[in-house]
Design an enzyme around this catalytic site. Structure first.
Site, PDB file in Angstrom:
ATOM      1  N   LYS A  64       0.823  -1.223   0.000  1.00  0.00           N
ATOM      2  CA  LYS A  64       0.000   0.000   0.000  1.00  0.00           C
ATOM      3  C   LYS A  64       0.853   1.268   0.000  1.00  0.00           C
ATOM      4  CE  LYS A  64      -3.805  -2.419   2.333  1.00  0.00           C
ATOM      5  NZ  LYS A  64      -4.428  -2.667   3.649  1.00  0.00           N
ATOM      6  N   TYR A 188      -6.167  -5.037  -6.856  1.00  0.00           N
ATOM      7  CA  TYR A 188      -5.744  -4.968  -5.451  1.00  0.00           C
ATOM      8  C   TYR A 188      -5.157  -6.306  -4.977  1.00  0.00           C
ATOM      9  CZ  TYR A 188      -6.247  -4.781  -0.372  1.00  0.00           C
ATOM     10  OH  TYR A 188      -6.008  -4.841   0.986  1.00  0.00           O
TER      11      TYR A 188
HETATM   12  N1  GLN Z   1      -4.517  -8.464   1.019  1.00  0.00           N
HETATM   13  C1  GLN Z   1      -4.847  -8.303   2.411  1.00  0.00           C
HETATM   14  C2  GLN Z   1      -6.313  -7.981   2.591  1.00  0.00           C
HETATM   15  O1  GLN Z   1      -6.831  -7.207   1.870  1.00  0.00           O
HETATM   16  C3  GLN Z   1      -3.987  -7.233   2.990  1.00  0.00           C
HETATM   17  C4  GLN Z   1      -4.274  -6.957   4.450  1.00  0.00           C
HETATM   18  C5  GLN Z   1      -3.041  -6.737   5.254  1.00  0.00           C
HETATM   19  O2  GLN Z   1      -1.932  -7.093   4.842  1.00  0.00           O
HETATM   20  N2  GLN Z   1      -3.208  -6.233   6.428  1.00  0.00           N
HETATM   21  O3  GLN Z   1      -6.971  -8.494   3.453  1.00  0.00           O
END
Ligand code: GLN
Length: 311
Positions: A64, A188
């Site tokens: 992110k 995503y």
């Molecule tokens: N891909 C994961 C999700 O969307 C990412 C969440 C995370 O790493 N905290 O649940």
């Protein structure tokens, strides 16, 4: 520094309390929790590692940071019309505040905010083009063209992404998504399924360090703002605790990775798959607490540690 990293890896190897591996993404559920790696890329161009620092893992939400840099590169401050800059005090996948706050997620690091960020860098491109751009950014940051997406992990998450689909539909109902829910989610899940080792992640994080030899992929102001968001929101409802214990900006992922920035000094990546109750790496957090304590590094003061490790 090498001695310190070896000490930290030895302490982690001996720790029986390893946290709980994320199981809601089926492909990640079977990862061996007995792994631990740490790597540091320093401002003077050195890279030091200890433990399983060459083992690739799923960076998940650490992605992110790169997605945010890319989205800001696309639309600049306009992004802040669609996503906030405040900690949520809730878990990474919570829906609670979205309704009360009219579909504007609290920050770009909780899932709802990250979906808006993904939608932003996806605008006007196909998912393949957008992911290509994201990979190019990460590869340039790490100076490593072998960084890739694990397709099996991406598909595994997509199939079970019920909560993320709900968040995306909710955002769409408030008019805060441009692309279709399916496209945003597909992009995503692939973004989260990027794999890196601790060594690669520490190198990839150098663009946030703010030092002359580091890759200048974003402006100074943007680098500082991304670091500020990592400090306040990078560990979800555990962000205050991480700031208290470690005192440096960090971003975690449910794969067990954490990227920590010591501005002006170094980019540090740590990985251990078992998570604490906030969904952040348990041993990774503890390792960073030891690291901060032993080096004296903190954004809240100057180093004056017994070991006196400077830059
Ligand atoms: N891909 C994961 C999700 O969307 C990412 C969440 C995370 O790493 N905290 O649940």
């Amino acid at each position: 520094m090498q001695h310190l990293l070896d000490d930290i890896a030895a302490m982690a190897a001996a720790d029986p309390e390893r946290g709980v591996v994320a199981s809601y993404i089926p492909e990640l559920a079977g990862i061996d929790p007995n792994q631990f790696g740490i790597a540091i890329a320093t401002a003077d161009g050195e890279v030091l590692t200890a433990g399983d620092a060459e083992t690739p893992f799923s960076i998940q939400s650490v992605s992110k940071i790169f997605a945010l840099a890319l989205a800001l590169g696309r639309v600049g401050d306009q992004l802040w019309r669609r996503v906030g800059r405040e900690p949520s005090g809730l878990s990474f996948d919570s829906m609670l505040l979205l309704e009360r706050e009219d579909g504007i997620p609290r920050n770009p690091f909780i899932n709802a905010g990250a979906l808006v960020t993904t939608d932003t860098y996806l605008a006007g491109s196909t998912p393949r083009e957008a992911l290509g751009e994201l990979l190019r950014f990460m590869r340039a940051a790490a100076d490593d063209d072998s960084i890739h997406i694990n397709e099996t992990v991406a598909k595994s998450e997509f199939r079970t992404a019920h909560r993320n689909f709900s968040l995306a539909h909710y955002l769409a109902s408030f008019g805060n998504l441009r692309a279709s829910v399916e496209k945003v989610l597909g992009t995503y899940c692939h973004q989260c399924a990027v794999e890196m080792s601790c060594r690669q992640l520490a190198l990839a994080g150098r663009f946030l360090v703010d030092a002359p030899l580091m890759p200048g992929l974003v402006s100074v102001e943007r680098r500082r703002r991304i670091n500020a968001l990592m400090m306040t929101c990078g560990h979800y409802d555990g962000s205050g605790d991480f700031a208290f214990r470690v005192g440096m900006p960090g971003k975690s992922g449910v794969g067990g990775g954490i990227l920590v920035i010591s501005p002006g000094r170094a980019s540090i990546a740590v990985w251990s798959p078992g998570l604490n109750r906030y969904g952040n790496s348990k041993l990774g957090t503890e390792a960073m607490e030891t690291f901060a304590h032993r080096t004296g590094w903190s954004v809240f003061g100057v180093p004056h540690s017994a070991e006196g490790i400077k830059r």
